[in-house]
Design an enzyme around this catalytic site. Structure first.
Site, PDB file in Angstrom:
ATOM      1  N   ARG A  64       0.749  -1.486  -0.245  1.00 21.56           N
ATOM      2  CA  ARG A  64       0.286  -0.459  -0.337  1.00 21.56           C
ATOM      3  C   ARG A  64       0.765   0.600   0.246  1.00 21.56           C
ATOM      4  NH1 ARG A  64      -3.772   2.775   4.396  1.00 21.56           N
ATOM      5  NH2 ARG A  64      -5.420   3.959   3.136  1.00 21.56           N
ATOM      6  N   HIS A  68       0.347   4.165  -3.189  1.00 17.28           N
ATOM      7  CA  HIS A  68       0.894   5.704  -2.658  1.00 17.28           C
ATOM      8  C   HIS A  68       1.773   6.846  -2.772  1.00 17.28           C
ATOM      9  CE1 HIS A  68      -2.636   5.924   0.041  1.00 17.28           C
ATOM     10  NE2 HIS A  68      -3.225   4.551  -0.835  1.00 17.28           N
ATOM     11  N   VAL A  72       1.404   9.789  -6.409  1.00 10.92           N
ATOM     12  CA  VAL A  72       1.405  11.280  -5.686  1.00 10.92           C
ATOM     13  C   VAL A  72       3.048  11.647  -6.703  1.00 10.92           C
ATOM     14  CG1 VAL A  72       1.470  12.957  -4.371  1.00 10.92           C
ATOM     15  CG2 VAL A  72      -0.102  10.806  -4.236  1.00 10.92           C
ATOM     16  N   ASN A  96      -3.716   9.431   3.598  1.00 12.69           N
ATOM     17  CA  ASN A  96      -2.401   8.074   4.142  1.00 12.69           C
ATOM     18  C   ASN A  96      -2.206   7.294   5.982  1.00 12.69           C
ATOM     19  OD1 ASN A  96      -0.940   8.496   1.342  1.00 12.69           O
ATOM     20  ND2 ASN A  96      -0.054  10.261   2.490  1.00 12.69           N
ATOM     21  N   PRO A 162      -7.546   7.873  -5.453  1.00 12.77           N
ATOM     22  CA  PRO A 162      -8.776   6.986  -5.815  1.00 12.77           C
ATOM     23  C   PRO A 162      -9.779   7.032  -4.421  1.00 12.77           C
ATOM     24  CG  PRO A 162      -7.216   5.557  -6.353  1.00 12.77           C
ATOM     25  CD  PRO A 162      -6.416   6.602  -6.254  1.00 12.77           C
ATOM     26  N   HIS A 193      -5.391  -5.851  -1.959  1.00 13.34           N
ATOM     27  CA  HIS A 193      -6.742  -6.618  -1.554  1.00 13.34           C
ATOM     28  C   HIS A 193      -7.531  -8.173  -1.839  1.00 13.34           C
ATOM     29  CE1 HIS A 193      -8.396  -1.808  -1.891  1.00 13.34           C
ATOM     30  NE2 HIS A 193      -7.264  -2.073  -1.528  1.00 13.34           N
ATOM     31  N   ASP A 245      -9.939  -9.807   2.066  1.00 13.27           N
ATOM     32  CA  ASP A 245      -9.671 -10.779   1.856  1.00 13.27           C
ATOM     33  C   ASP A 245     -10.473 -11.869   2.835  1.00 13.27           C
ATOM     34  OD1 ASP A 245      -9.732 -13.735   0.773  1.00 13.27           O
ATOM     35  OD2 ASP A 245      -8.289 -13.701  -0.158  1.00 13.27           O
ATOM     36  N   THR A 248      -8.637 -15.880   2.562  1.00 14.48           N
ATOM     37  CA  THR A 248      -7.389 -16.541   2.951  1.00 14.48           C
ATOM     38  C   THR A 248      -6.277 -14.998   2.453  1.00 14.48           C
ATOM     39  OG1 THR A 248      -7.137 -16.103   0.221  1.00 14.48           O
ATOM     40  CG2 THR A 248      -7.183 -18.539   1.399  1.00 14.48           C
ATOM     41  N   ASP A 253      -2.905 -14.309  -3.781  1.00 12.72           N
ATOM     42  CA  ASP A 253      -3.582 -15.409  -4.701  1.00 12.72           C
ATOM     43  C   ASP A 253      -4.668 -14.765  -5.019  1.00 12.72           C
ATOM     44  OD1 ASP A 253      -5.692 -15.105  -2.594  1.00 12.72           O
ATOM     45  OD2 ASP A 253      -5.605 -17.438  -2.282  1.00 12.72           O
TER      46      ASP A 253
HETATM   47  C1  HEM Z   1      -9.567   2.472  -6.565  1.00 16.46           C
HETATM   48  C2  HEM Z   1      -7.970   2.157  -5.876  1.00 16.46           C
HETATM   49  C3  HEM Z   1      -8.349   1.127  -4.564  1.00 16.46           C
HETATM   50  C4  HEM Z   1      -9.421   1.828  -3.647  1.00 16.46           C
HETATM   51  C5  HEM Z   1     -10.061   2.892  -3.585  1.00 16.46           C
HETATM   52  C6  HEM Z   1      -8.092   1.685  -2.726  1.00 16.46           C
HETATM   53  C7  HEM Z   1      -8.808   1.574  -0.836  1.00 16.46           C
HETATM   54  C8  HEM Z   1      -8.424   0.922   0.081  1.00 16.46           C
HETATM   55  C9  HEM Z   1      -8.620   1.398   1.364  1.00 16.46           C
HETATM   56  C10 HEM Z   1      -9.940   2.539   1.730  1.00 16.46           C
HETATM   57  C11 HEM Z   1      -7.510   0.791   2.329  1.00 16.46           C
HETATM   58  C12 HEM Z   1      -7.906   0.643   3.808  1.00 16.46           C
HETATM   59  C13 HEM Z   1      -6.782   1.523   5.105  1.00 16.46           C
HETATM   60  C14 HEM Z   1      -7.225   0.947   6.147  1.00 16.46           C
HETATM   61  O1  HEM Z   1      -8.430   1.292   6.687  1.00 16.46           O
HETATM   62  O2  HEM Z   1      -6.117   1.536   7.000  1.00 16.46           O
HETATM   63  C15 HEM Z   1      -6.450  -0.388   1.604  1.00 16.46           C
HETATM   64  C16 HEM Z   1      -6.859  -1.039   1.692  1.00 16.46           C
HETATM   65  C17 HEM Z   1      -5.131  -1.340   1.191  1.00 16.46           C
HETATM   66  N1  HEM Z   1      -4.883  -1.195  -0.438  1.00 16.46           N
HETATM   67 FE1  HEM Z   1      -6.056  -0.425  -1.289  1.00 16.46          FE
HETATM   68  N2  HEM Z   1      -6.968   1.044  -2.782  1.00 16.46           N
HETATM   69  C18 HEM Z   1      -6.828   0.712  -3.929  1.00 16.46           C
HETATM   70  C19 HEM Z   1      -6.078   0.574  -5.156  1.00 16.46           C
HETATM   71  C20 HEM Z   1      -4.412  -0.245  -4.125  1.00 16.46           C
HETATM   72  C21 HEM Z   1      -3.841  -0.813  -5.196  1.00 16.46           C
HETATM   73  C22 HEM Z   1      -3.413  -0.408  -6.381  1.00 16.46           C
HETATM   74  C23 HEM Z   1      -3.177  -1.192  -4.096  1.00 16.46           C
HETATM   75  C24 HEM Z   1      -1.867  -1.913  -4.013  1.00 16.46           C
HETATM   76  C25 HEM Z   1      -1.389  -2.450  -5.509  1.00 16.46           C
HETATM   77  C26 HEM Z   1      -3.750  -1.998  -2.773  1.00 16.46           C
HETATM   78  C27 HEM Z   1      -3.338  -1.921  -1.765  1.00 16.46           C
HETATM   79  C28 HEM Z   1      -4.112  -2.044  -1.003  1.00 16.46           C
HETATM   80  C29 HEM Z   1      -3.172  -2.846   0.347  1.00 16.46           C
HETATM   81  C30 HEM Z   1      -2.190  -3.920   0.361  1.00 16.46           C
HETATM   82  C31 HEM Z   1      -4.198  -3.026   1.305  1.00 16.46           C
HETATM   83  C32 HEM Z   1      -4.330  -3.309   3.268  1.00 16.46           C
HETATM   84  C33 HEM Z   1      -3.510  -2.006   4.026  1.00 16.46           C
HETATM   85  C34 HEM Z   1      -3.145  -2.571   5.594  1.00 16.46           C
HETATM   86  O3  HEM Z   1      -3.109  -3.821   5.457  1.00 16.46           O
HETATM   87  O4  HEM Z   1      -2.184  -2.045   6.064  1.00 16.46           O
HETATM   88  N3  HEM Z   1      -5.442  -0.445  -2.671  1.00 16.46           N
HETATM   89  N4  HEM Z   1      -7.048   0.292  -0.131  1.00 16.46           N
HETATM   90  C1  LIG Z   2     -11.892 -20.104   0.268  1.00 23.16           C
HETATM   91  O1  LIG Z   2     -10.364 -20.324  -0.640  1.00 23.16           O
HETATM   92  C2  LIG Z   2     -10.077 -21.809  -0.731  1.00 23.16           C
HETATM   93  C3  LIG Z   2      -8.916 -21.554  -1.443  1.00 23.16           C
HETATM   94  O2  LIG Z   2      -8.666 -20.613  -2.643  1.00 23.16           O
HETATM   95  C4  LIG Z   2     -11.240 -22.112  -1.576  1.00 23.16           C
HETATM   96  O3  LIG Z   2     -11.301 -23.777  -2.383  1.00 23.16           O
HETATM   97  C5  LIG Z   2     -12.516 -22.209  -1.105  1.00 23.16           C
HETATM   98  O4  LIG Z   2     -14.006 -22.195  -1.576  1.00 23.16           O
HETATM   99  C6  LIG Z   2     -12.756 -20.677  -0.259  1.00 23.16           C
HETATM  100  N1  LIG Z   2     -13.693 -20.601   0.649  1.00 23.16           N
HETATM  101  C7  LIG Z   2     -14.739 -19.530   1.402  1.00 23.16           C
HETATM  102  C8  LIG Z   2     -15.691 -19.778   1.616  1.00 23.16           C
HETATM  103  O5  LIG Z   2     -14.972 -18.608   0.074  1.00 23.16           O
HETATM  104  C1  LIG Z   3       0.846   8.447   9.762  1.00 29.51           C
HETATM  105  C2  LIG Z   3       0.691   9.771  10.043  1.00 29.51           C
HETATM  106  O1  LIG Z   3       1.469  11.103   9.431  1.00 29.51           O
HETATM  107  N1  LIG Z   3      -0.598  10.171   9.798  1.00 29.51           N
HETATM  108  C3  LIG Z   3      -1.500  10.833   9.736  1.00 29.51           C
HETATM  109  C4  LIG Z   3      -2.132  10.738   8.335  1.00 29.51           C
HETATM  110  O2  LIG Z   3      -2.936  12.334   7.952  1.00 29.51           O
HETATM  111  C5  LIG Z   3      -4.150  12.236   9.376  1.00 29.51           C
HETATM  112  C6  LIG Z   3      -4.980  12.911   8.754  1.00 29.51           C
HETATM  113  O3  LIG Z   3      -4.372  14.743   8.534  1.00 29.51           O
HETATM  114  C7  LIG Z   3      -2.821  12.597  10.613  1.00 29.51           C
HETATM  115  O4  LIG Z   3      -4.014  12.730  11.284  1.00 29.51           O
HETATM  116  C8  LIG Z   3      -2.200  11.279  10.462  1.00 29.51           C
HETATM  117  O5  LIG Z   3      -1.277  11.579  11.470  1.00 29.51           O
END
Ligand code: HEM
Ligand SMILES: *[C@@H]1O[C@H](CO)[C@@H](O)[C@H](O)[C@H]1NC(C)=O
Ligand SMILES: CC(=O)N[C@H]1CO[C@H](CO)[C@@H](O)[C@@H]1O
Ligand SMILES: *[C@@H]1O[C@H](CO)[C@@H](O)[C@H](O)[C@H]1NC(C)=O
Length: 323
Positions: A64, A68, A72, A96, A162, A193, A245, A248, A253
């Site tokens: 992520r 990000h 930018v 962020n 986005p 995701h 997800d 898993t 995956d």
């Molecule tokens: C339309 C595009 C996208 C939107 C609107 C979006 C939005 C979000 C939001 C709202 C979260 C939750 C953040 C939180 O609650 O801390 C998230 C998590 C995440 N996003 Fe996206 N995302 C987008 C595309 C992407 C792309 C392109 C990637 C990387 C290739 C990505 C990677 C991730 C990852 C890895 C997380 C989990 C972060 C964590 O566990 O700390 N996202 N995203």
């Molecule tokens: C979870 O993922 C496994 C492996 O991809 C799949 O076989 C299984 O049907 C999935 N289970 C659910 C509840 O979605």
């Molecule tokens: C890690 C970090 O610096 N997070 C900042 C992201 O932006 C929010 C809102 O402006 C701040 O409150 C966080 O400290």
């Protein structure tokens, strides 16, 4: 005489342009640090591995952060810059707020500065660390072309990512503005995701009175609505997280695509990807073909990692501030 003079001028101009472009673009290649810091990629991999052993959520954090950063001002580590009294930096933009693992990047930078001072850019550290983390989560291995430099500017006001409530078409515009196609978008969202979490504040509006309907979002699986309502509760201060997800959760995956086809998308944009005719076919293709997804992801993440904007750059000594 006059014509050969003109010829010469045109030639010098081309030469000059080539020389200007060379250090900026053509210098980027796989293994850029082979001579200047031969151990760089090993050092990064070892530190990421060590951190991953303690916390399986690190790949999501780095992926992520990479996204990000690249969206930018290009992939220039502008996301790592700390705010100062005079400047509110990117990382302090609300979008962020939950980007994490800045300390891991610091740890890597410290080790690299010890091994080869001021050789390895913070921008390359993010890309390489993300690459290593993705493969630790079970994702594909790929080569990263290095030699990028760190940006000098980081402004919260420029953060224009986005949002989770975007339609597929709105999100598509955001990606195409950075040279990425709708296909790239579907692939990168699936790769991002399939690991990682979202906080309640990003999807809670789907659980009750969605868009004034007086009911939860009809496109969300009913059992999931119930589960998430229980999790998020009415106490928005706690703001807990759930896995993007639901099956898993820590594994890189194609299961994300299967989940959204079962109406188990967490964010609105996740669910829309499976429902919108613009993307539904691509989603179903990747849902049934993990190998195709993995290969496509490599191409898409490399493309994202090459987003560039502007030229000015340096190798930061400390990833949190310009030199
Ligand atoms: C339309 C595009 C996208 C939107 C609107 C979006 C939005 C979000 C939001 C709202 C979260 C939750 C953040 C939180 O609650 O801390 C998230 C998590 C995440 N996003 Fe996206 N995302 C987008 C595309 C992407 C792309 C392109 C990637 C990387 C290739 C990505 C990677 C991730 C990852 C890895 C997380 C989990 C972060 C964590 O566990 O700390 N996202 N995203
Ligand atoms: C979870 O993922 C496994 C492996 O991809 C799949 O076989 C299984 O049907 C999935 N289970 C659910 C509840 O979605
Ligand atoms: C890690 C970090 O610096 N997070 C900042 C992201 O932006 C929010 C809102 O402006 C701040 O409150 C966080 O400290
Ligand atoms: C990565 O690059 C190395 C060295 O250039 C090469 O030997 C290797 O085959 C490449 N691997 C992939 C997966 O492209």
């Amino acid at each position: 005489m006059a014509s050969s003079q003109k010829h010469f001028n045109a030639f010098s101009l081309v030469l000059l342009l080539l020389c200007l472009a060379l250090p900026l673009n053509l210098a980027r290649r796989v293994g850029f640090y082979a001579k200047s810091c031969p151990n760089a990629e090993n050092i990064i991999r070892q530190i990421v591995q060590q951190r991953f052993k303690a916390d399986r959520s690190v790949p999501a954090a780095l992926l992520r952060m990479h996204f990000h950063d690249c969206f930018v001002r290009g992939c220039d580590a502008s996301i790592l810059i700390d705010s100062t009294n005079n400047n509110q930096a990117e990382k302090d933009a609300s979008a962020n707020g939950s980007v994490r693992e800045y300390a891991l990047i610091d740890q890597i930078k410290t080790a690299l500065e010890r091994a080869c001072p001021q050789k390895v850019s913070c921008a390359d550290i993010i890309a390489l660390a993300t690459r290593d983390a993705v493969s630790l989560a079970g994702g594909p291995k790929y080569n990263v072309s290095t030699g990028k430099r760190d940006g000098l500017i980081s402004r919260a006001s420029e953060v224009n990512l986005p949002g989770p409530g975007f339609t597929v078409s709105q999100a598509q515009q955001s990606f195409s503005a950075r040279g990425l196609s709708l296909n790239h978008m579907v692939i990168l969202l699936g790769g991002g995701h399939t690991i990682g979490v979202a906080h309640c504040n990003f999807f809670q509006n789907r659980l009750t009175n969605f868009q004034g309907t007086g009911a939860p979002d009809r496109t969300m699986d009913k059992a999931l609505v119930k589960k998430l309502s229980g999790l998020c509760g009415s106490n928005t201060n706690a703001n807990p997280t759930t896995f993007l997800d639901q099956n898993t959760s820590f594994v890189f995956d194609n299961e994300y695509y299967n989940q959204i086809r079962k109406n188990k998308g967490i964010l609105k944009i996740d669910q829309e990807l499976a429902l919108d005719p613009l993307s539904a076919r691509t989603v179903s293709k990747f849902a049934s073909n993990n190998n195709n997804f993995r290969q496509s992801f490599v191409k898409a993440i490399i493309k994202m990692g090459n987003i560039q904007q502007g030229n000015a750059g340096e190798i930061r000594k400390n990833c949190r501030r310009t030199n």
